[in-house]
Scaffold this motif. Structure first.
Motif, short mmCIF file in Angstrom:
data_model
loop_
_atom_site.label_atom_id
_atom_site.label_comp_id
_atom_site.label_asym_id
_atom_site.label_seq_id
_atom_site.Cartn_x
_atom_site.Cartn_y
_atom_site.Cartn_z
N LYS A 1 -0.26 5.45 6.76
CA LYS A 1 0.17 5.51 8.15
C LYS A 1 -1.01 5.34 9.12
N GLU A 2 -2.13 5.96 8.76
CA GLU A 2 -3.31 5.86 9.61
C GLU A 2 -3.86 4.43 9.65
N LEU A 3 -3.81 3.77 8.49
CA LEU A 3 -4.45 2.46 8.38
C LEU A 3 -3.72 1.39 9.18
N PHE A 4 -2.43 1.56 9.35
CA PHE A 4 -1.67 0.57 10.11
C PHE A 4 -1.27 1.15 11.45
N ALA A 5 -1.91 0.64 12.48
CA ALA A 5 -1.62 1.17 13.82
C ALA A 5 -0.26 0.67 14.27
N GLY A 6 0.50 1.55 14.89
CA GLY A 6 1.80 1.18 15.45
C GLY A 6 2.71 0.60 14.39
N ASN A 7 3.23 -0.58 14.69
CA ASN A 7 4.18 -1.18 13.75
C ASN A 7 3.59 -2.32 12.94
N LEU B 1 0.81 -1.22 0.00
CA LEU B 1 0.00 0.00 0.00
C LEU B 1 0.85 1.26 0.00
N SER B 2 2.04 1.17 0.59
CA SER B 2 2.91 2.35 0.55
C SER B 2 3.33 2.65 -0.87
N VAL B 3 3.61 1.58 -1.63
CA VAL B 3 3.94 1.78 -3.04
C VAL B 3 2.76 2.43 -3.76
N SER B 4 1.55 1.91 -3.48
CA SER B 4 0.36 2.48 -4.14
C SER B 4 0.22 3.96 -3.79
N GLU B 5 0.39 4.26 -2.51
CA GLU B 5 0.21 5.64 -2.07
C GLU B 5 1.18 6.57 -2.80
N LYS B 6 2.41 6.10 -2.95
CA LYS B 6 3.41 6.89 -3.64
C LYS B 6 3.04 7.07 -5.11
N LEU B 7 2.54 5.98 -5.70
CA LEU B 7 2.15 6.06 -7.11
C LEU B 7 0.99 7.04 -7.30
N TYR B 8 0.07 7.05 -6.37
CA TYR B 8 -1.06 7.98 -6.48
C TYR B 8 -0.61 9.42 -6.31
N ARG C 1 -7.92 6.41 -1.85
CA ARG C 1 -8.26 7.27 -2.98
C ARG C 1 -9.49 8.13 -2.73
N PHE C 2 -10.49 7.58 -2.05
CA PHE C 2 -11.75 8.33 -1.95
C PHE C 2 -12.10 8.79 -0.54
N TYR C 3 -11.42 8.27 0.45
CA TYR C 3 -11.82 8.59 1.82
C TYR C 3 -10.75 9.37 2.57
N ASP C 4 -9.70 9.76 1.80
CA ASP C 4 -8.72 10.65 2.37
C ASP C 4 -7.95 10.03 3.55
N PHE C 5 -7.74 8.74 3.51
CA PHE C 5 -6.91 8.10 4.53
C PHE C 5 -5.46 8.06 4.04
N SER C 6 -4.53 7.89 4.97
CA SER C 6 -3.16 7.65 4.55
C SER C 6 -2.74 6.28 5.06
#
Lengths: 245, 411
Positions: free
Chosen positions: B296-302, B237-244, B289-294
């Protein structure tokens, strides 16, 4: 208080609505040909008047907006039993309380209206993809069996897409056809069904069926999911689901 | 018109079916009056195949004989599968005939690399050129950019296509080295950058010149394989986020790996495809993409993977209970869509309803939200219906209720 009877056209329905708001409140609106005489309410047959229909049309557009107006038309296309009264109580609610009530989805007068409109819209959306043409000479012919009268809503899309083709979309259940040529389109009565096929046509159909067979991934076969998207009732219109001859 | 074409079509469709991308949306274009076809912004699906995926585009490979030997691919060099190639003329003919009968919404053209990337890309360009300029085809075209092909060729294709895509396939260098030693990030990224730059250039020029030819109006997309390598959800997902954010991609597709080959670095042939994981990744992707999450937020802690029992938004909410409950009648849209069980459609309905009247629980149920989930996180007119706002309690309640749903999803 009386029942209004109209001739089954959208203009007729609008004329009834006009009388409902301008003259006497209607207890119900019904089609003349299917009306069962009520013991309680007197009835009157309304003659369709284009002028009054136009007036009503403009009123709706001005006060409730184009969006609601389109929804009314979708509701009309459903041809469901008793849709007129659902439409009547919906539009009555909107005129009484203001256009925001069109967005009041959980109101008891709005729910059934939204329900019908949603169903018709969904079928239109489906048939934009489901129509399957067969080339007969230089004409593209397609037979469809939709639940609702969706031809008017398919017209502009297909007329634009097949701008330089002659197309016939035949609604077999209603014996009507959408005919389009050079970007112009109209709907007329039509009954011819047995149009000749050709060898080339069969070949292309077979190619498509072959492709359709091979595009599914075996490890993910999920027929229930497929049935959600293509309900069985639509499959007789789809050439890829027809059995090989 | 012979059986030969039928065989080729079967082989090349088999080869192309693992490409997930099948959207035909994002481009609104009317018929130009010269030929056939238009494109609709909302996209049109024409039929659904037996695996429940939509068939919108005619997915084809130009050829499936390949010089690469990527372990995960059916068409790799060392596999003994029937090989076939189609000429640009044949593909253009098929597309036109199918499109004319409203079987398809457009063409999805990909290819294995028979000789060199340039040679392949050139053939693809010729197909597009035939369709657009000879057959006057005006419908949708999605084309793969081949990594390693010259940037001029890719750019020229971009002027004819609606969407372009380059498949990343594996989200990290290590995985690529393991499974596709002939590919590398250094080869895959330049075409993506090239397409992005040209799209930006087009948008800029468009401001001054109205008739600038459109470049890839549907944007670009990519695809990542899930479950063939030990990459975590977080890294994917980090790769996806960067691509977006950095590359302006429209979509990243996730494809659960189907065990088609045997190999030392691959899951066994009998392992089931990770369909549930794929589903959770798509859910998370939508949140990005549509709910404005990042991410970092989706994965709590480590944590590095999504809890497959609960959907990502619910997971996030349970880890951030201090933000809840939300008052349905007052919360802004940004907060409403963050409530589990409320999506964009029900949120906008709630907002439209609020203009007319206050919402209570009965009416909230009728807006189409998933009340089963939402009730733990909202108040209506100050009332709370979820018994207890406790993370463990909610988790237990929801998992018990969802037990049978989970099983049916996998079956």
């Amino acid at each position: 208080m009386m029942d209004y009877l109209y001739d089954g056209t959208f203009e007729g329905l609008l004329t009834c609505l006009y009388y409902n708001f301008a003259k006497i409140k209607a207890t119900g609106i019904y089609r003349t040909d299917t009306y069962q005489t009520s013991l309680v309410n007197p009835h009157v047959a309304i003659t369709t008047k284009e002028q009054l229909a136009d007036k009503m049309y403009e009123k709706i557009r001005k006060h409730l907006g184009t969006y609601t107006l389109t929804d009314l038309y979708y509701c009309f296309l459903s041809e469901k039993d008793g849709f007129e009264n659902i439409l009547l109580s919906f539009i009555d609610l909107c005129f009484r309380n203001g256009p925001v009530y069109a967005g009041y989805h959980t109101h008891k007068e709005v729910i059934p209206f939204d329900d019908i409109v949603g169903k018709v819209k969904r079928e239109v959306q489906r048939y934009v993809g489901y129509v399957r043409f067969k080339a007969v000479g230089d004409v593209l012919y397609s037979e469809i069996n939709p639940e609702f009268f969706i031809l008017p809503m398919l017209a502009s899309h297909f007329a634009d897409r097949y701008f330089n083709e002659k197309i016939i979309i035949h609604d077999a259940g209603r014996s009507l056809a959408l005919i389009s040529k050079d970007g112009k389109h109209f709907i007329m009565p039509y009954t011819e069904t047995d149009l000749p096929g050709s060898e080339k046509e069969d070949h292309i159909t077979n190619l498509w069926k072959e492709y359709f067979q091979h595009i599914a991934i075996e490890g993910r076969i999920n027929l229930k999911l497929q049935r959600n998207f293509v309900p069985l009732k639509y499959r007789k219109d789809l050439v890829e689901f027809s059995k090989p001859k | 018109m012979d059986d030969n074409l039928m065989n080729k079509l079967a082989i090349l469709a088999e080869g192309a079916k693992y490409d997930v991308s099948c959207s035909s949306s994002g481009v609104e274009r009317l018929n130009n009056g010269k030929g056939i076809g238009n494109a609709r912004g909302w996209g049109i699906c024409h039929t659904w195949s037996a695996d429940g995926r939509c068939v919108s585009l005619l997915k084809l490979l130009m050829t499936n004989s390949c010089v690469y030997d990527c372990s995960y691919c059916v068409n790799r060099l060392s596999n003994d599968v029937p090989r076939a190639s189609m000429s640009p003329e044949e593909i253009a003919m098929l597309t036109m005939e199918f499109y004319r009968r409203n079987y398809i919404e457009g063409l999805f053209l990909s290819s294995a690399i028979e000789k060199t990337p340039d040679d392949t890309m050139e053939k693809m360009y010729r197909t597009l050129d035939l369709l657009r300029n000879v057959h006057q085809y005006n419908g949708y075209i999605h084309i793969k950019a081949i990594p390693g092909a010259s940037s001029d060729l890719i750019r020229n294709c971009g002027y004819l296509a609606d969407r372009m895509s380059v498949n990343i396939e594996l989200p990290s260098r290590e995985s690529l080295k393991l499974l596709a030693p002939q590919k590398s990030f250094e080869k895959i990224m330049p075409p993506i950058e090239n397409i992005r730059n040209n799209i930006l250039l087009y948008k800029d020029e468009r401001k001054s010149f109205k008739k600038t030819p459109k470049f890839v109006p549907g944007g670009q997309s990519t695809q990542v394989i899930i479950g063939a390598t030990p990459d975590t959800d977080r890294s994917i997902l980090s790769v996806s986020e960067k691509l977006y954010s950095d590359y302006g991609l429209k979509r990243v597709y996730y494809s659960a790996y189907m065990p088609v080959n045997e190999g030392p670095n691959l899951p066994s042939l009998f392992s089931a495809p990770p369909l549930l994981r794929e589903h959770r990744l798509y859910q998370a992707d939508w949140l990005l993409r549509f709910y404005d999450f990042s991410v970092k937020e989706l994965f709590a802690g480590n944590s590095s993977s999504i809890d497959s029992n609960l959907d990502p938004k619910l997971n996030w909410a349970l880890n951030n209970l201090h933000l809840f409950p939300v008052e349905i009648n007052k919360a802004p849209l940004e907060m409403l869509i963050r409530v589990p069980g409320i999506g964009h459609i029900s949120a906008s309905r709630i907002i439209r309803e609020r203009r007319v009247n206050f919402l209570d629980f009965e009416r909230l149920k009728k807006t189409g939200c998933v009340f089963l989930k939402a009730k733990y996180f909202v108040t209506c007119k100050g009332k709370y219906d979820g018994e207890s706002l406790d993370s463990e309690f909610i988790r237990r309640k929801l998992l018990n209720k969802m037990d049978y749903q989970q099983i049916s999803f996998l079956g």
